[in-house]
Design an enzyme around this catalytic site. Structure first.
Site, mmCIF file in Angstrom:
data_model
loop_
_atom_site.group_PDB
_atom_site.id
_atom_site.type_symbol
_atom_site.label_atom_id
_atom_site.label_comp_id
_atom_site.label_asym_id
_atom_site.label_seq_id
_atom_site.Cartn_x
_atom_site.Cartn_y
_atom_site.Cartn_z
ATOM 1 N NE ARG A 1 16.383 37.961 41.033
ATOM 2 C CZ ARG A 1 17.209 37.886 40.005
ATOM 3 N NH1 ARG A 1 16.805 37.386 38.857
ATOM 4 N NH2 ARG A 1 18.442 38.328 40.115
ATOM 5 C CE LYS B 1 35.966 38.952 31.082
ATOM 6 N NZ LYS B 1 34.886 39.423 30.158
ATOM 7 N N GLY C 1 25.297 37.471 41.619
ATOM 8 C CA GLY C 1 24.360 36.406 41.266
ATOM 9 C C GLY C 1 24.941 35.021 41.483
ATOM 10 N N GLY D 1 24.153 42.876 39.920
ATOM 11 C CA GLY D 1 24.666 44.056 39.213
ATOM 12 C C GLY D 1 24.441 45.328 40.002
HETATM 13 P P1 ADP Z 1 29.163 36.868 40.673
HETATM 14 O O1 ADP Z 1 28.017 36.548 39.748
HETATM 15 O O2 ADP Z 1 28.941 36.355 42.054
HETATM 16 O O3 ADP Z 1 29.531 38.328 40.619
HETATM 17 P P2 ADP Z 1 31.115 36.145 38.684
HETATM 18 O O4 ADP Z 1 30.047 36.187 37.656
HETATM 19 O O5 ADP Z 1 32.163 37.172 38.657
HETATM 20 O O6 ADP Z 1 30.452 36.075 40.147
HETATM 21 O O7 ADP Z 1 31.915 34.765 38.579
HETATM 22 C C1 ADP Z 1 31.312 33.511 38.737
HETATM 23 C C2 ADP Z 1 32.005 32.467 37.897
HETATM 24 O O8 ADP Z 1 33.398 32.475 38.094
HETATM 25 C C3 ADP Z 1 31.543 31.073 38.262
HETATM 26 O O9 ADP Z 1 30.763 30.556 37.197
HETATM 27 C C4 ADP Z 1 32.839 30.292 38.468
HETATM 28 O O10 ADP Z 1 32.833 29.016 37.845
HETATM 29 C C5 ADP Z 1 33.861 31.186 37.793
HETATM 30 N N1 ADP Z 1 35.208 30.944 38.320
HETATM 31 C C6 ADP Z 1 35.604 30.952 39.612
HETATM 32 N N2 ADP Z 1 36.911 30.608 39.717
HETATM 33 C C7 ADP Z 1 37.355 30.388 38.459
HETATM 34 C C8 ADP Z 1 38.609 29.980 37.911
HETATM 35 N N3 ADP Z 1 39.661 29.748 38.690
HETATM 36 N N4 ADP Z 1 38.690 29.846 36.575
HETATM 37 C C9 ADP Z 1 37.617 30.085 35.796
HETATM 38 N N5 ADP Z 1 36.417 30.455 36.244
HETATM 39 C C10 ADP Z 1 36.275 30.604 37.567
HETATM 40 MG MG MG Z 2 27.964 36.349 37.608
#
Ligand code: ADP
Ligand code: MG
Length: 404
Positions: free
Chosen positions: A39, A204, A360, A384
């Site tokens: 960053r 989620k 992230g 975000g």
């Molecule tokens: P981003 O930050 O890119 O938006 P998220 O915060 O939504 O992504 O999700 C990232 C997390 O999702 C990671 O820490 C990963 O381990 C978890 N994840 C991915 N697949 C699964 C799964 N099948 N079960 C539980 N957690 C998962």
């Molecule tokens: Mg995340």
């Protein structure tokens, strides 16, 4: 009134002017050691541009989540040192944000000099929900400068004093970093080149509902993996064992599947899944096995999309002209469950068109799996903020600049 797209040039001759820049310098610290200076590097071009234009540059930023009062653990002092190295010139550090040290430091700047103010979140006015309290703090910040440049994309979705209120008080413009982010995100929402493929994963469904809502009628294909996919599989009538499941989102997922079918949007779900009997943890060797997505055993949980699905996702991406990817396909932090994420990242590097990584953890996954960041069209610096933009929400830190 500043044209937000005109950038810094819209502020006119900056020689000798004090310019307050809101940057995103929220780096991970290990004690006082910067674990990842990404960053800071991303913030350098705008700061350098202002310095070369003869401005007296006053950088403001936050680090971590201090509770509205000074906390040495979240001091920006190590960041000032790193910024100075990257800029190749001294960076004066003020030990407060709007107090005596800040005034003296700013008063001591010559044309082209750069100062960094202490963590803006050491002041409770910064994040206050009370417009007056925030405004009073923004008044103090504004006194330190003649103009404002908004360059912290990671915070533009926040209605905070150093992002929003200060822009109401000074001639303001977008920095190059924010302008580049906004430009790319606009290309994803306004007339994207087709085929347009959206890949969603992560933990989620409920975190991503707004994005799905807004992109479902814009994309040609929607590929879904990660933890969120099990709610979709369950909605299709499959058992998902101990996998991540948001039972209260089953109806929503059913609705999305139906809407997509109505609109001719192809939803691609995994046909096979990598499962284990427990979530990966330090004291247990992973025991991954691959099962059909329709046959997840009752005692197992899905931790990645399987190899057949990874190949199908890569194939679905092969002719894409525009791709937005948010959310890892599996628990990529553990190598045994990183295959799906690796395959999707790999496929994005081969896209002939615009490929964008947002989120992230997705950006972290790309780096952790050893990909060259330059192989992607764009990796968003603000998880975000990029998601809220794609949800179609107004970002206060952008809207305030557009209002002029
Ligand atoms: P981003 O930050 O890119 O938006 P998220 O915060 O939504 O992504 O999700 C990232 C997390 O999702 C990671 O820490 C990963 O381990 C978890 N994840 C991915 N697949 C699964 C799964 N099948 N079960 C539980 N957690 C998962
Ligand atoms: Mg995340």
């Amino acid at each position: 009134m500043a044209d937000p797209t005109a950038g810094i040039e819209s502020l006119g001759d900056l020689t000798g002017k004090r310019v307050l820049v809101r940057s995103d310098l929220n780096v991970p610290l290990d004690g006082t050691t910067i674990a990842d200076d990404g960053r800071i590097r991303a913030s350098v071009p705008t700061i350098r541009q202002l310095s070369e234009a003869g401005a007296r540059v006053v950088v403001t930023a936050h680090l971590g989540r201090p509770k509205g009062e000074p906390d040495p653990a979240y001091s920006l002092e190590p960041v000032a040192a790193r910024l100075s190295e990257l800029l190749g010139r001294p960076v004066a550090f003020a030990t407060d944000t709007v107090g005596a040290s800040a005034s003296e430091t700013v008063a001591g700047l010559q044309d082209g000099d750069v100062a960094l103010l202490e963590n803006v979140r050491f002041n409770d006015g910064e994040t206050s929900k009370d417009d007056e309290v925030r405004g009073a703090f923004a008044d103090q910040l504004a006194q330190l400068a003649d103009a404002f440049v908004s360059d912290g994309f990671g915070v533009v979705h926040r209605k905070q004093a150093s992002v929003y209120d200060v822009a109401l008080r000074l001639p303001s413009a977008m920095g190059g970093l924010v302008a580049a982010e906004v430009d790319v995100l606009r290309r994803l929402t306004e007339e994207p080149e087709r085929p347009y493929v959206v890949v969603l994963g992560g933990s989620k469904v409920s975190d991503k509902l707004g994005v799905i809502d807004n992109l479902i009628d814009k994309a040609d294909k929607l590929l879904i993996g990660g933890g969120m996919v099990f709610t979709f599989l369950k909605a299709q009538g499959h058992e998902v064992g101990k996998s991540l499941l948001e039972a209260d989102q089953l109806d929503t997922c059913t609705r999305y599947l139906r809407e997509a079918a109505d609109r001719g949007v192809e939803i691609v779900l995994p046909t096979d899944v990598v499962v284990d009997t427990a979530f990966p943890s330090g004291d247990r060797e992973p025991q991954p096995s691959v099962v059909p997505a329709s046959e997840i055993p009752a005692d197992a949980l899905g931790l990645d999309i399987g190899p057949e699905s990874a190949a199908a996702f890569a194939a679905a991406l092969s002719d894409a002209r525009t791709v937005f990817w948010n959310g890892p396909m599996g628990v990529f932090e553990t190598d045994a469950f990183a295959g799906g994420t690796r395959a999707v990242a790999e496929a994005l590097t081969k896209v002939d068109g615009l490929s964008v990584v947002g989120g992230g953890d997705s950006a972290a996954a790309v780096r952790q799996l050893g990909f060259d960041e330059a192989a992607f069209g764009h990796i968003s610096t603000g998880g975000g903020a990029s998601l809220e933009f794609l949800e179609g929400k107004e970002l206060p830190g952008i809207a305030v600049l557009e209002r002029g």
